[in-house]
Design an enzyme around this catalytic site. Structure first.
Site, PDB file in Angstrom:
ATOM      1  CG  ASP A 189     -49.180 -79.947  27.500  1.00 44.03           C
ATOM      2  OD1 ASP A 189     -48.776 -78.980  26.823  1.00 44.03           O
ATOM      3  OD2 ASP A 189     -48.455 -80.929  27.784  1.00 44.03           O
ATOM      4  CG  HIS A 216     -45.358 -78.648  26.997  1.00 38.98           C
ATOM      5  ND1 HIS A 216     -46.020 -79.044  25.855  1.00 38.98           N
ATOM      6  CD2 HIS A 216     -44.069 -79.019  26.843  1.00 38.98           C
ATOM      7  CE1 HIS A 216     -45.159 -79.654  25.046  1.00 38.98           C
ATOM      8  NE2 HIS A 216     -43.972 -79.641  25.615  1.00 38.98           N
ATOM      9  CD  GLU A 232     -41.445 -81.306  23.302  1.00 42.06           C
ATOM     10  OE1 GLU A 232     -41.223 -81.930  22.250  1.00 42.06           O
ATOM     11  OE2 GLU A 232     -42.592 -81.117  23.752  1.00 42.06           O
TER      12      GLU A 232
END
Ligand SMILES: *[C@@H]1O[C@H](CO)[C@@H](O)[C@H](O)[C@H]1NC(C)=O
Ligand SMILES: *[C@@H]1O[C@H](CO)[C@@H](O)[C@H](O)[C@H]1NC(C)=O
Ligand SMILES: *[C@@H]1O[C@H](CO)[C@@H](O)[C@H](O)[C@H]1NC(C)=O
Ligand SMILES: *[C@@H]1O[C@H](CO)[C@@H](O)[C@H](O)[C@H]1NC(C)=O
Ligand SMILES: *[C@@H]1O[C@H](CO)[C@@H](O)[C@H](O)[C@H]1NC(C)=O
Ligand SMILES: *[C@@H]1O[C@H](CO)[C@@H](O)[C@H](O)[C@H]1NC(C)=O
Length: 601
Positions: free
Chosen positions: A222, A275, A346
């Site tokens: 990540d 990410h 996201e």
């Protein structure tokens, strides 16, 4: 199934299985117990006439492990619905007249597998049958594939128990026909937020195999760290947490081989284009954007990340795709599964302000939108993802790429979407739109929820000097955990994720995964947060959460799950306890309601 009407724990009439104490998890689809009495188990050898090709050793090793577990543990069910019948090998007493039990002792497992070569991939046949009669002297197992045979072994491992006096027995003749309801049954481990050592990952795989879960979704990296060694770019592990917190190629292959030996697929995930910071920036700082921004939760107009630290791949910069391609190619050479998860969740638009390539791209044509940008990513990345991994390559992405405000315009229908928002609403939307779906609804299946927030400098907790702060946040609120509360095993098991779907839509649900994001998870806590809750999901995906009459069987799962938790711990999987031991030893004494109707089959 031999049923009898007996008095329940609170004196109410209940109908219960009175024959046996063994209560394997997941409950088999169909299990029928006989009543002629216990069958002694001797030194059991595996006998099989079939050739399983290159899977011969796998089956033999699996049996050796199974038999060792049986012999080493001498398992006595820890939480049963009824007292354990004692097997008495000398029924006339004192061993003077050494009389054999009426049943013939079991000395072998007779295994028959029809397709020994079937590979462990999505949709492989995992069914099996298992039968032990009073006179056969063997356990008869049939399976279409070795993967079904492995499940038969983990069932048998729970059926053979100690009578507490040094004898291994199966309590009664038994016949099982078993197969999973869903092909994809998994958990997600995140080794980007915190590192998880290889032995701890293997411990999770032990838990998966015992509960007949068959997928380890490995969210490898990540923004915070990049633990995996990449042949093309050795410098990426400069962003591992330390030189010891790295997965070498050998480590990754070891996890995959260990999982495969236990019937568990490992699906890698490299989360892109969001990410992304650690690792990538070591190759070329220009392929990532906004990594030096403040994540800005207090001024939302400058918000660049859902959590610290910020970073996303630069979608317009050409070299991004060259690096993505090499990383993906190197990992595809290691991970053997046909499926590869390429993220897609996201995206934070503010983050893109920090890229001159992207701001210029927007400036070139003012009609361009963030949806166009998402589409640009897919148009350039998908050919790379499809071009490696062979013709059976199947891509998996988070649902955001299709259902977010800034979603791409055209997401190919062959991409499997993992649904984590809005529960049934999104599952309905995605399946109605024609996508195959893996259910991971955060309101039901996120195992990391309910442990407060991890971000520091949070005044909302201080209700003493800051009563104007947030009382509802602390009392009755989410307490800083965006997906609070903690998802109990009952909440997980009760989740009817195909509710409201048409039959055609329901077919698009391939299974489910319980994610355990690791902001607050490392080696110390992973097993207790994962287990035994993931096993409740395991049963729900294997044989469902309802009995034959369609009634929820959550209360019936109680003793099965409490026993299984003890069994996990006995097998080295550090599952958390769920109740005072009293409740385990006194079946249903800790039920919330006096009315035991829900317990009846
Ligand atoms: C379960 O197995 C038994 C014994 O083989 C069989 O008689 C019965 O029909 C099966 N039940 C179901 C629902 O398949
Ligand atoms: C990014 O640009 C948008 C539009 O110009 C602006 O509203 C936003 O505040 C900017 N974000 C940052 C972090 O600068
Ligand atoms: C990316 O590469 C293409 C050709 O491969 C070229 O036309 C384009 O100008 C390049 N874009 C950038 C931003 O470098
Ligand atoms: C799914 O959601 C998207 C985005 O909100 C919406 O545009 C679309 O109409 C929905 N589709 C269905 C089938 O509900
Ligand atoms: C199912 O759909 C009905 C009608 O659209 C709706 O009222 C109900 O809330 C839905 N049920 C669930 C569990 O979402
Ligand atoms: C127990 O609950 C069931 C289902 O809610 C109900 O039908 C039954 O009447 C209740 N029994 C008693 C004794 O209250």
């Amino acid at each position: 199934m031999k049923c009898a009407t007996i008095l329940g724990p609170l004196g109410l009439l209940v109908s219960a299985v009175s024959a046996v104490k063994v209560n394997p998890l997941p409950a088999p689809r169909n299990i029928t117990w006989g009543s002629s009495g216990p069958i002694p188990i001797r030194n059991v050898n595996l006998r099989t006439s079939d050739s399983h090709g290159h899977n011969n050793a796998l089956i033999q090793n699996a049996w050796d492990r199974t038999w060792s577990a049986i012999v080493d543990l001498q398992w006595v069910p820890a939480a049963t619905e009824a007292p354990i019948p004692v097997f008495d090998p000398f029924p006339t007493g004192a061993g003077k007249t050494k009389r054999a039990s009426a049943a013939t002792a079991v000395r072998s497992v007779q295994l028959s597998v029809t397709d020994g070569d079937a590979d462990l991939q999505h949709g492989v046949d995992e069914s099996y049958t298992l039968e032990v009669t009073a006179t056969s002297g063997s356990v008869k197992i049939t399976a279409h594939t070795v993967w079904g045979a492995l499940h038969a072994f983990t069932t048998l491992q729970q059926l053979i128990i100690s009578d507490g006096k040094g004898n291994l027995i199966i309590e009664q003749p038994v016949k099982i026909q078993d197969a999973p309801l869903y092909a994809h049954r998994g958990v997600m481990v995140d080794t980007g937020r915190n590192f998880i050592t290889v032995p701890k990952i293997l411990e999770q795989i032990d838990g998966l195999a015992l509960s007949k879960l068959n997928v380890l979704h490995w969210h490898l990296d990540d923004t915070q760290s990049w633990p995996m060694q990449i042949r093309s770019y050795p410098q990426m592990t400069k962003d591992a947490y330390s030189t010891r917190e790295i997965y070498t190629e050998a480590d990754m292959r070891r996890v995959i081989a260990y999982a495969r030996a236990r019937g568990v697929r490992v699906i890698p995930e490299v989360d892109m284009p969001s990410h992304s910071s650690s690792g990538w920036k070591q190759v070329d700082p220009n392929i990532v954007t906004c990594i030096n921004s403040w994540w800005s939760n207090d001024d939302w107009s400058k918000h660049t990340a859902v959590e610290p630290n910020p970073g996303q791949l630069d979608i317009i910069y050409n070299k991004t795709y060259e690096v993505v391609g090499n990383v993906y190619k190197d990992l595809s050479a290691i991970f053997t599964d046909n499926w590869f998860h390429v993220g897609g969740d996201e995206l934070q638009n503010n983050c893109f302000n920090f890229s001159t390539y992207i701001t210029e791209w927007f400036a070139e044509d003012p009609s361009r939108t963030y949806n166009d940008l998402s589409q640009y990513w897919l148009d350039h990345a998908l050919p790379i993802f499809r071009g490696t991994g062979g013709p059976k390559r199947r891509l998996m992405m988070w649902e955001d790429i299709f259902i977010n405000t800034d979603a791409a315009h055209n997401v190919p229908k062959d991409i499997v979407l993992q649904s984590w928002n809005n529960g049934l609403t999104n599952i309905k939307n995605l399946t109605a739109s024609g996508y195959d779906v893996i259910v991971s609804s955060s309101d039901f299946l996120y195992l990391d929820c309910g442990f407060a927030g991890f971000v520091t400098n949070d005044p909302r907790y201080d209700v003493m000097t800051n009563p104007g702060g947030d009382v509802t946040f602390n009392f009755g609120g989410n307490g800083g955990s965006w997906c609070a509360p903690y998802k109990s095993w009952q909440r997980i098991y009760d989740y009817d994720f195909t509710a409201n779907l048409t039959a055609a839509e329901a077919k698009h649900v391939l299974g489910a995964e319980a994610p355990l994001w690791s902001e607050q998870v490392d080696d110390v806590t992973i097993s207790s947060k994962m287990w035994p809750r993931a096993a409740a999901l395991g049963e729900m995906l294997w044989s469902g959460n309802r009995d034959a009459s369609g009634q929820k069987r959550t209360t019936q799962l109680t003793q099965r799950l409490l026993n299984f938790r003890e069994y996990l711990v006995a097998n080295g999987v550090m599952a958390t306890n769920l109740v005072p031991k009293y409740c385990l030893q006194h079946p249903h004494a800790c039920d919330l309601y006096y009315n035991q109707t829900a317990v009846s089959p």
